[in-house]
Write an enzyme that holds these catalytic residues in place. Structure first.
Site, PDB file in Angstrom:
ATOM      1  N   LYS A   1     -12.807   1.488 -13.854  1.00  0.00           N
ATOM      2  CA  LYS A   1     -13.095   0.106 -13.731  1.00  0.00           C
ATOM      3  C   LYS A   1     -13.728  -0.563 -14.877  1.00  0.00           C
ATOM      4  O   LYS A   1     -13.287  -1.690 -15.229  1.00  0.00           O
ATOM      5  CB  LYS A   1     -14.463   0.081 -12.861  1.00  0.00           C
ATOM      6  CG  LYS A   1     -13.787   0.784 -11.345  1.00  0.00           C
ATOM      7  CD  LYS A   1     -12.981  -0.168 -10.566  1.00  0.00           C
ATOM      8  CE  LYS A   1     -12.682   0.334  -9.269  1.00  0.00           C
ATOM      9  NZ  LYS A   1     -11.352  -0.246  -8.802  1.00  0.00           N
TER      10      LYS A   1
ATOM     11  N   TYR B   1     -14.026   7.609 -12.551  1.00  0.00           N
ATOM     12  CA  TYR B   1     -14.011   6.664 -11.924  1.00  0.00           C
ATOM     13  C   TYR B   1     -14.441   5.183 -12.293  1.00  0.00           C
ATOM     14  O   TYR B   1     -13.680   4.148 -12.488  1.00  0.00           O
ATOM     15  CB  TYR B   1     -14.221   6.978 -10.171  1.00  0.00           C
ATOM     16  CG  TYR B   1     -14.416   5.671  -9.462  1.00  0.00           C
ATOM     17  CD1 TYR B   1     -13.309   4.970  -9.130  1.00  0.00           C
ATOM     18  CD2 TYR B   1     -15.608   5.028  -9.358  1.00  0.00           C
ATOM     19  CE1 TYR B   1     -13.250   3.897  -8.554  1.00  0.00           C
ATOM     20  CE2 TYR B   1     -15.546   4.078  -8.400  1.00  0.00           C
ATOM     21  CZ  TYR B   1     -14.535   3.172  -8.095  1.00  0.00           C
ATOM     22  OH  TYR B   1     -14.668   1.987  -7.398  1.00  0.00           O
TER      23      TYR B   1
ATOM     24  N   TYR C   1     -18.498  -5.032  -7.062  1.00  0.00           N
ATOM     25  CA  TYR C   1     -19.017  -4.893  -5.923  1.00  0.00           C
ATOM     26  C   TYR C   1     -20.290  -3.921  -5.807  1.00  0.00           C
ATOM     27  O   TYR C   1     -20.316  -2.813  -6.693  1.00  0.00           O
ATOM     28  CB  TYR C   1     -18.289  -4.086  -4.795  1.00  0.00           C
ATOM     29  CG  TYR C   1     -16.665  -4.652  -4.626  1.00  0.00           C
ATOM     30  CD1 TYR C   1     -16.468  -5.959  -5.017  1.00  0.00           C
ATOM     31  CD2 TYR C   1     -15.773  -3.682  -4.142  1.00  0.00           C
ATOM     32  CE1 TYR C   1     -15.154  -6.157  -4.733  1.00  0.00           C
ATOM     33  CE2 TYR C   1     -14.500  -4.111  -3.799  1.00  0.00           C
ATOM     34  CZ  TYR C   1     -14.144  -5.573  -4.376  1.00  0.00           C
ATOM     35  OH  TYR C   1     -12.845  -5.916  -4.225  1.00  0.00           O
TER      36      TYR C   1
ATOM     37  N   SER D   1     -16.706  -2.898  -9.750  1.00  0.00           N
ATOM     38  CA  SER D   1     -17.861  -1.984  -9.262  1.00  0.00           C
ATOM     39  C   SER D   1     -19.163  -2.080 -10.057  1.00  0.00           C
ATOM     40  O   SER D   1     -18.925  -2.177 -11.155  1.00  0.00           O
ATOM     41  CB  SER D   1     -17.349  -0.618  -9.229  1.00  0.00           C
ATOM     42  OG  SER D   1     -18.453   0.291  -8.691  1.00  0.00           O
TER      43      SER D   1
ATOM     44  N   GLY E   1     -25.834  12.624 -11.500  1.00  0.00           N
ATOM     45  CA  GLY E   1     -25.163  11.033 -11.822  1.00  0.00           C
ATOM     46  C   GLY E   1     -25.712  10.260 -11.220  1.00  0.00           C
ATOM     47  O   GLY E   1     -25.724   8.924 -11.379  1.00  0.00           O
ATOM     48  N   ASP E   2     -26.691  10.319 -10.057  1.00  0.00           N
ATOM     49  CA  ASP E   2     -27.404   9.540  -9.265  1.00  0.00           C
ATOM     50  C   ASP E   2     -28.560   8.628 -10.147  1.00  0.00           C
ATOM     51  O   ASP E   2     -29.150   9.475 -10.779  1.00  0.00           O
ATOM     52  CB  ASP E   2     -27.951   9.838  -7.955  1.00  0.00           C
ATOM     53  CG  ASP E   2     -26.901   9.865  -6.964  1.00  0.00           C
ATOM     54  OD1 ASP E   2     -25.909   9.380  -6.998  1.00  0.00           O
ATOM     55  OD2 ASP E   2     -27.128  10.629  -5.523  1.00  0.00           O
TER      56      ASP E   2
ATOM     57  N   ASP F   1       0.785  -1.265   0.142  1.00  0.00           N
ATOM     58  CA  ASP F   1       0.104  -0.082  -0.084  1.00  0.00           C
ATOM     59  C   ASP F   1       0.827   1.362   0.001  1.00  0.00           C
ATOM     60  O   ASP F   1       1.958   1.050   0.813  1.00  0.00           O
ATOM     61  CB  ASP F   1      -0.896  -0.016   1.233  1.00  0.00           C
ATOM     62  CG  ASP F   1      -2.391   0.937   0.963  1.00  0.00           C
ATOM     63  OD1 ASP F   1      -2.056   2.007   0.963  1.00  0.00           O
ATOM     64  OD2 ASP F   1      -3.351   0.156   1.149  1.00  0.00           O
ATOM     65  N   ASN F   2       0.519   2.232  -0.620  1.00  0.00           N
ATOM     66  CA  ASN F   2       1.323   3.523  -0.460  1.00  0.00           C
ATOM     67  C   ASN F   2       0.623   4.677   0.563  1.00  0.00           C
ATOM     68  O   ASN F   2       1.025   5.554   0.565  1.00  0.00           O
ATOM     69  CB  ASN F   2       1.151   4.297  -1.951  1.00  0.00           C
ATOM     70  CG  ASN F   2      -0.029   4.757  -2.479  1.00  0.00           C
ATOM     71  OD1 ASN F   2      -1.168   4.636  -1.714  1.00  0.00           O
ATOM     72  ND2 ASN F   2      -0.006   5.472  -3.344  1.00  0.00           N
TER      73      ASN F   2
END
Ligand code: NAD
Ligand code: WQD
Length: 336
Positions: free
Chosen positions: A153, A149, A177, A124, A294-295, A31-32
């Site tokens: 994906k 985003y 998910y 997603s 966007g919903d 991880d960063n």
């Protein structure tokens, strides 16, 4: 042989590390700490009373990755590392494409050159876009994503699909998910967003603990049972257990498979508020606000493919999701 977990210090990664260790796997976390703290891994060790290896490294750092693959005996990778804020991705598309897509390509190149060809990837429900009607099935058309985003994906799914097509020695499992919430029932690890939460559950729990004044409910005129948006909330521990099943599949056979990880049930914003009030005993102050750009009205999964092929079903209900979130939030009001 070990399992490399990229992004393992984050919300879903840390819960998956607990389940991997409990299941007896040796794990290496990379991880960063862009969006997490080392404390989460300390607590993973505390919960399980087991050890893990850790490398502070960026998935875009090819040299760093090569060193890890040279030193460790990595059998498979569970790849969580990535940026995930929808709104931010519209402001910083290049950072999102570089980190998520560039990072995944670099990781896969390093894996290929090290002869490690098994990967479980965090996709997603956002890849279904806004046109499909719920319940969403893996066979439905993907794409038409509405933000960078989501597009990362969608592209990464395509890249991993092409990779398998080019070399059938790969095992690729793409996990879509739905809405992960909840926390480990110990109350020691949970979601720890920076700044003002974008997602509903962390916002509700911060209102409950007195960190935020009032929840804005984005729209109450959707075509749903009470007018507020409906989503498929899934307990993060159920999600973590889905990764164990996916990993078993990747370890057992080659192929490129995609699975929804959801409960198959949709709950509205106000259903979640009510369930949280019951679980916590705290009244949630909320107001109705305009819809968020966007919903969509409704999004929930058909999880039957994961049940049939992986033998996985989400078992924890909304009450448990709220109860565990509340335990985490009330015991760690400022996160880690
Ligand atoms: P998170 O931000 O808590 O965890 C991601 C982790 O990756 C963090 O620890 C971060 O520091 C690390 N990271 C980011 N970029 C990195 C890089 N370049 N190199 C190394 N580490 C890096 O997020 P999460 O909620 O645990 O999500 C995990 C994955 O699941 C992400 O890929 C996310 O897009 C995906 N996902 C999340 C949700 C959700 O609602 N939480 C839903 C669908 C998919
Ligand atoms: C849930 C519902 C909102 C906040 C996002 C990403 C998705 C995936 C999961 C990564 C909606 C409403 C929210 C608030 C509200 N992440 N809401 N007030 O939008 O379903 O999914 O997280 O892959 O890609 O888009 O989740 O929790 O933001 O919203 O009324 O303050 O709650 O309108 O109906 P979403 P969310």
């Amino acid at each position: 042989m070990s399992i490399l977990v990229t992004g393992g210090a984050g919300f879903i990664g840390s819960h998956t590390c607990v389940e991997l260790l409990e299941a007896g796997y040796d794990i290496i976390v990379l991880d960063n700490f862009y969006n997490s703290k080392s404390e989460s891994l300390k607590r993973v060790k505390e919960i399980t009373n087991k050890d893990l290896k850790f490398y502070e490294c960026d998935i875009r750092d090819r040299k760093g990755l090569d060193e890890i693959f040279a030193k460790e005996n990595v059998e498979a990778v569970i790849h969580f590392a990535g940026l995930k804020a929808v709104g931010e991705s519209c402001q910083k598309p290049l950072e999102y494409y570089d980190n998520n897509i560039g990072g995944t390509v670099t990781l896969c190149e390093a894996m290929r050159d090290a002869g490690c060809k098994k990967i479980v990837f965090s996709s997603s429900a956002t890849v279904y876009g806004s046109e499909n009607i719920s319940p969403l099935k893996e066979t439905m058309k993907t794409g038409g994503t509405t933000n960078p985003y989501g597009t990362t994906k969608y592209y990464i799914e395509q890249i991993l699909t092409d990779l398998y097509a080019s070399d059938n020695e790969w095992s690729v499992v793409l996990l879509r998910y739905f809405n992960p919430i909840g926390a480990h029932e110990s109350g020691r690890i949970g979601e720890n967003p920076n700044g003002i939460p974008n997602n509903l559950m962390p916002y509700i729990s911060q209102v409950a603990v007195g960190k935020r004044e009032c929840l804005s409910v984005f729209g109450n005129d959707y075509d749903t049972h009470d007018g507020t948006g409906v989503r498929d909330y899934i307990h993060v521990v159920d999600l973590a257990l889905g990764h164990i099943k996916a990993l078993e599949k990747a370890l057992k056979e080659t192929g490129c498979n995609v699975y929804n990880l959801g409960t198959g049930k949709g709950y509205s914003v106000l259903d979640l508020v009510k369930a949280f009030e019951e679980a916590s005993g705290v009244k949630i102050n909320y107001k109705i606000a305009p819809r968020r750009d966007g919903d969509i009205a409704t999004c929930y999964s058909d999880p039957s493919k994961a049940k049939e092929e992986l033998g996985w079903v989400a078992e924890r209900g909304l009450d448990k999701m709220c109860e565990d979130t509340w335990r985490w939030q009330s015991q760690n009001p400022d996160g880690f």
